[in-house]
Design a protein around this motif. Structure first.
Motif, PDB file in Angstrom:
ATOM      1  N   ASN A   1       0.755  -1.156  -0.010  1.00 28.34           N
ATOM      2  CA  ASN A   1       0.068  -0.049  -0.100  1.00 28.34           C
ATOM      3  C   ASN A   1       0.728   1.343   0.124  1.00 28.34           C
ATOM      4  O   ASN A   1       1.387   1.784   0.952  1.00 28.34           O
ATOM      5  CB  ASN A   1      -0.802   0.009   1.058  1.00 28.34           C
ATOM      6  N   PRO A   2       1.087   1.904  -1.215  1.00 32.95           N
ATOM      7  CA  PRO A   2       2.192   3.219  -1.138  1.00 32.95           C
ATOM      8  C   PRO A   2       1.648   4.242  -0.376  1.00 32.95           C
ATOM      9  O   PRO A   2       2.270   5.174  -0.061  1.00 32.95           O
ATOM     10  CB  PRO A   2       1.758   3.489  -2.675  1.00 32.95           C
ATOM     11  N   ASP A   3       0.213   4.178   0.252  1.00 37.60           N
ATOM     12  CA  ASP A   3      -0.290   5.342   0.971  1.00 37.60           C
ATOM     13  C   ASP A   3      -0.072   5.050   2.516  1.00 37.60           C
ATOM     14  O   ASP A   3      -0.475   5.823   3.358  1.00 37.60           O
ATOM     15  CB  ASP A   3      -1.723   5.714   0.827  1.00 37.60           C
ATOM     16  N   PHE A   4       0.372   3.857   2.983  1.00 35.42           N
ATOM     17  CA  PHE A   4       0.399   3.568   4.183  1.00 35.42           C
ATOM     18  C   PHE A   4       1.442   4.248   4.873  1.00 35.42           C
ATOM     19  O   PHE A   4       2.667   4.529   4.398  1.00 35.42           O
ATOM     20  CB  PHE A   4       0.636   1.996   4.334  1.00 35.42           C
ATOM     21  N   ASP A   5       1.140   4.694   6.041  1.00 34.42           N
ATOM     22  CA  ASP A   5       1.881   5.620   7.125  1.00 34.42           C
ATOM     23  C   ASP A   5       2.856   4.621   7.825  1.00 34.42           C
ATOM     24  O   ASP A   5       2.845   4.344   8.839  1.00 34.42           O
ATOM     25  CB  ASP A   5       1.178   6.556   7.842  1.00 34.42           C
ATOM     26  N   TYR A   6       3.921   4.074   6.951  1.00 37.44           N
ATOM     27  CA  TYR A   6       4.788   3.097   7.780  1.00 37.44           C
ATOM     28  C   TYR A   6       6.064   3.713   8.639  1.00 37.44           C
ATOM     29  O   TYR A   6       6.075   3.117   9.499  1.00 37.44           O
ATOM     30  CB  TYR A   6       5.406   2.521   6.543  1.00 37.44           C
ATOM     31  N   LYS A   7       6.089   4.880   8.429  1.00 40.14           N
ATOM     32  CA  LYS A   7       7.100   5.817   9.248  1.00 40.14           C
ATOM     33  C   LYS A   7       6.602   5.791  10.808  1.00 40.14           C
ATOM     34  O   LYS A   7       7.583   5.735  11.785  1.00 40.14           O
ATOM     35  CB  LYS A   7       7.314   7.145   8.948  1.00 40.14           C
ATOM     36  N   SER A   8       5.286   5.856  10.935  1.00 41.86           N
ATOM     37  CA  SER A   8       4.571   5.943  12.356  1.00 41.86           C
ATOM     38  C   SER A   8       5.052   4.606  13.162  1.00 41.86           C
ATOM     39  O   SER A   8       5.066   4.805  14.485  1.00 41.86           O
ATOM     40  CB  SER A   8       3.318   6.126  12.214  1.00 41.86           C
TER      41      SER A   8
ATOM     42  N   ASP B   1      18.782  -1.536  12.424  1.00 43.91           N
ATOM     43  CA  ASP B   1      19.376  -1.769  11.201  1.00 43.91           C
ATOM     44  C   ASP B   1      18.321  -1.943   9.934  1.00 43.91           C
ATOM     45  O   ASP B   1      18.649  -1.416   8.799  1.00 43.91           O
ATOM     46  CB  ASP B   1      19.969  -3.111  11.654  1.00 43.91           C
ATOM     47  N   GLU B   2      17.111  -2.487  10.333  1.00 40.19           N
ATOM     48  CA  GLU B   2      16.108  -2.479   9.407  1.00 40.19           C
ATOM     49  C   GLU B   2      15.509  -1.113   9.045  1.00 40.19           C
ATOM     50  O   GLU B   2      15.291  -0.754   7.621  1.00 40.19           O
ATOM     51  CB  GLU B   2      14.822  -3.296  10.035  1.00 40.19           C
ATOM     52  N   ILE B   3      15.660  -0.412   9.910  1.00 38.59           N
ATOM     53  CA  ILE B   3      14.988   1.053   9.645  1.00 38.59           C
ATOM     54  C   ILE B   3      16.091   1.696   8.760  1.00 38.59           C
ATOM     55  O   ILE B   3      15.520   2.486   7.909  1.00 38.59           O
ATOM     56  CB  ILE B   3      14.972   2.088  10.973  1.00 38.59           C
ATOM     57  N   ASP B   4      17.190   1.621   9.080  1.00 36.29           N
ATOM     58  CA  ASP B   4      18.152   2.207   8.427  1.00 36.29           C
ATOM     59  C   ASP B   4      18.323   1.852   6.802  1.00 36.29           C
ATOM     60  O   ASP B   4      18.266   2.593   5.923  1.00 36.29           O
ATOM     61  CB  ASP B   4      19.534   2.047   8.779  1.00 36.29           C
TER      62      ASP B   4
ATOM     63  N   SER C   1      16.752   2.732   1.148  1.00 36.54           N
ATOM     64  CA  SER C   1      16.218   2.176  -0.326  1.00 36.54           C
ATOM     65  C   SER C   1      15.431   3.014  -1.096  1.00 36.54           C
ATOM     66  O   SER C   1      15.154   3.958  -0.778  1.00 36.54           O
ATOM     67  CB  SER C   1      15.167   1.084   0.446  1.00 36.54           C
ATOM     68  N   ASN C   2      15.639   2.795  -2.402  1.00 34.69           N
ATOM     69  CA  ASN C   2      15.037   3.416  -3.408  1.00 34.69           C
ATOM     70  C   ASN C   2      13.663   3.038  -3.303  1.00 34.69           C
ATOM     71  O   ASN C   2      12.590   3.817  -4.063  1.00 34.69           O
ATOM     72  CB  ASN C   2      15.648   2.765  -4.739  1.00 34.69           C
ATOM     73  N   GLN C   3      13.085   2.119  -2.735  1.00 33.10           N
ATOM     74  CA  GLN C   3      11.785   1.728  -2.630  1.00 33.10           C
ATOM     75  C   GLN C   3      11.308   1.482  -1.240  1.00 33.10           C
ATOM     76  O   GLN C   3      11.198   0.319  -0.668  1.00 33.10           O
ATOM     77  CB  GLN C   3      11.512   0.679  -3.708  1.00 33.10           C
ATOM     78  N   PRO C   4      11.303   2.395  -0.520  1.00 33.49           N
ATOM     79  CA  PRO C   4      11.168   2.103   1.148  1.00 33.49           C
ATOM     80  C   PRO C   4       9.926   1.471   1.450  1.00 33.49           C
ATOM     81  O   PRO C   4       9.818   0.621   2.352  1.00 33.49           O
ATOM     82  CB  PRO C   4      11.395   3.582   1.815  1.00 33.49           C
ATOM     83  N   VAL C   5       8.812   1.703   0.693  1.00 33.70           N
ATOM     84  CA  VAL C   5       7.493   1.153   1.217  1.00 33.70           C
ATOM     85  C   VAL C   5       7.538  -0.231   0.805  1.00 33.70           C
ATOM     86  O   VAL C   5       7.042  -1.009   1.551  1.00 33.70           O
ATOM     87  CB  VAL C   5       6.414   1.993   0.197  1.00 33.70           C
ATOM     88  N   ASN C   6       8.094  -0.279  -0.343  1.00 34.58           N
ATOM     89  CA  ASN C   6       7.854  -1.974  -0.728  1.00 34.58           C
ATOM     90  C   ASN C   6       9.067  -2.418   0.197  1.00 34.58           C
ATOM     91  O   ASN C   6       8.698  -3.917   0.636  1.00 34.58           O
ATOM     92  CB  ASN C   6       8.951  -1.876  -2.233  1.00 34.58           C
ATOM     93  N   GLN C   7      10.160  -2.162   0.569  1.00 33.83           N
ATOM     94  CA  GLN C   7      11.025  -3.056   1.411  1.00 33.83           C
ATOM     95  C   GLN C   7      10.370  -3.087   2.929  1.00 33.83           C
ATOM     96  O   GLN C   7      10.383  -3.772   3.438  1.00 33.83           O
ATOM     97  CB  GLN C   7      12.318  -2.296   1.659  1.00 33.83           C
ATOM     98  N   PHE C   8       9.621  -1.992   3.277  1.00 29.58           N
ATOM     99  CA  PHE C   8       8.945  -1.990   4.495  1.00 29.58           C
ATOM    100  C   PHE C   8       7.842  -3.351   4.755  1.00 29.58           C
ATOM    101  O   PHE C   8       8.008  -4.127   5.444  1.00 29.58           O
ATOM    102  CB  PHE C   8       8.117  -0.828   4.759  1.00 29.58           C
ATOM    103  N   PHE C   9       7.314  -3.336   3.414  1.00 27.53           N
ATOM    104  CA  PHE C   9       6.012  -4.537   3.535  1.00 27.53           C
ATOM    105  C   PHE C   9       7.047  -5.976   3.259  1.00 27.53           C
ATOM    106  O   PHE C   9       6.425  -6.957   3.832  1.00 27.53           O
ATOM    107  CB  PHE C   9       5.128  -4.412   2.218  1.00 27.53           C
ATOM    108  N   LYS C  10       8.143  -6.101   2.577  1.00 30.05           N
ATOM    109  CA  LYS C  10       8.716  -7.127   2.479  1.00 30.05           C
ATOM    110  C   LYS C  10       9.196  -7.599   3.948  1.00 30.05           C
ATOM    111  O   LYS C  10       9.020  -8.817   4.326  1.00 30.05           O
ATOM    112  CB  LYS C  10      10.139  -6.940   1.585  1.00 30.05           C
ATOM    113  N   ILE C  11      10.099  -6.761   4.488  1.00 30.63           N
ATOM    114  CA  ILE C  11      10.444  -7.053   5.909  1.00 30.63           C
ATOM    115  C   ILE C  11       9.245  -7.504   6.889  1.00 30.63           C
ATOM    116  O   ILE C  11       9.376  -8.164   7.841  1.00 30.63           O
ATOM    117  CB  ILE C  11      11.384  -5.852   6.682  1.00 30.63           C
ATOM    118  N   TRP C  12       8.276  -6.623   6.869  1.00 28.96           N
ATOM    119  CA  TRP C  12       7.075  -6.759   7.673  1.00 28.96           C
ATOM    120  C   TRP C  12       6.725  -8.310   7.517  1.00 28.96           C
ATOM    121  O   TRP C  12       6.322  -9.156   8.618  1.00 28.96           O
ATOM    122  CB  TRP C  12       5.838  -5.835   7.296  1.00 28.96           C
TER     123      TRP C  12
END
Length: 238
Positions: free
Chosen positions: A137-144, A153-156, A161-172
């Protein structure tokens, strides 16, 4: 305690085969099901469900949630019956203290399931396993939720990343698949679980787990957690 865990960061691009009778034979079987495309067909088998399951389906407010529950419940019985070589209606389930489902009186066949949007996924193995799927979801407020749920290390990694939202969901999904395989539910200290290292902390466990991630239809991350690193993985769709 230290959990020995290996992360496979190579993206897996599976070839999905039509589901057919096939014994596990120390393999991993991943099964994906499109809910909308299969609902009418699967609805014919709601007789497999208990009265309580049918009552629960009626308590969902959103039709999509009701459909997802019915498809998941019916297919859980059909697929587990297949692997057990038994009639689906005879399959019974129980849950552990953290609400992880398992087949009653069965220690040789393990499964886990997850759904997101129109996709339902299952994993079957001869050993404990976990699976999680999440729509990107590109509109998800993952930063919160980074600081609360992700290791520094995951936050960094995500922020660079060039695709921070994408990588957030992958790690999640990796984190969720580990917790579901472990069967302990959510951790209070989820930010201590570092999926970028070979060794991470998980409460009171020293088992070895392995993970693998793949994209489904480019819009969903799906991650698997399993114990047998040499097991062949087969991908099926219904």
């Amino acid at each position: 305690m230290i959990l020995d865990k290996s992360i496979d960061w190579q993206e897996t691009n599976p070839i999905w085969e039509k589901f057919a009778a096939s014994p596990l034979l120390d393999e991993l079987h991943i099964i994906r099901i499109g809910i909308a495309n299969n609902f009418e067909k699967i609805q014919r088998h709601t007789g497999l469900l208990t009265g309580e399951e049918l009552k629960k389906s009626e308590r969902f407010v959103r039709e999509q949630d009701k459909y997802s529950f019915l498809v998941s419940s019916v297919m859980k019985k059909i697929l587990c019956g297949h692997y057990l070589g038994r009639e689906p209606k005879s399959v019974e389930f129980e849950v552990n203290e953290f609400n992880k489902p398992k087949i009653r009186n069965q220690e040789n066949i393990h499964f886990n399931t997850s759904h997101s949007g129109d996709w339902l996924v299952f994993i079957f193995s001869n050993n404990p396993c976990g699976i999680d799927i999440e729509g990107i979801n590109p509109d998800f407020d993952y930063k919160s939720i980074l600081e609360m749920s992700f290791h520094p290390d995951e936050i960094d990694f995500i922020q660079k990343s060039n695709q921070p939202v994408n990588q957030f969901f992958k790690i999640w999904t990796i984190k969720e698949s580990i917790l579901k395989a472990e069967g302990t539910g959510l951790m209070d200290n989820l930010n201590e679980l570092n999926t970028l290292q070979d060794f991470t902390k998980l409460p009171s466990n020293t088992d070895t787990w392995y993970t693998k991630s793949l994209l489904i239809e480019e819009d969903y991350w799906c991650s698997l957690c399993f114990k047998n690193a040499s097991a062949k993985t087969k991908f099926f769709e219904i």
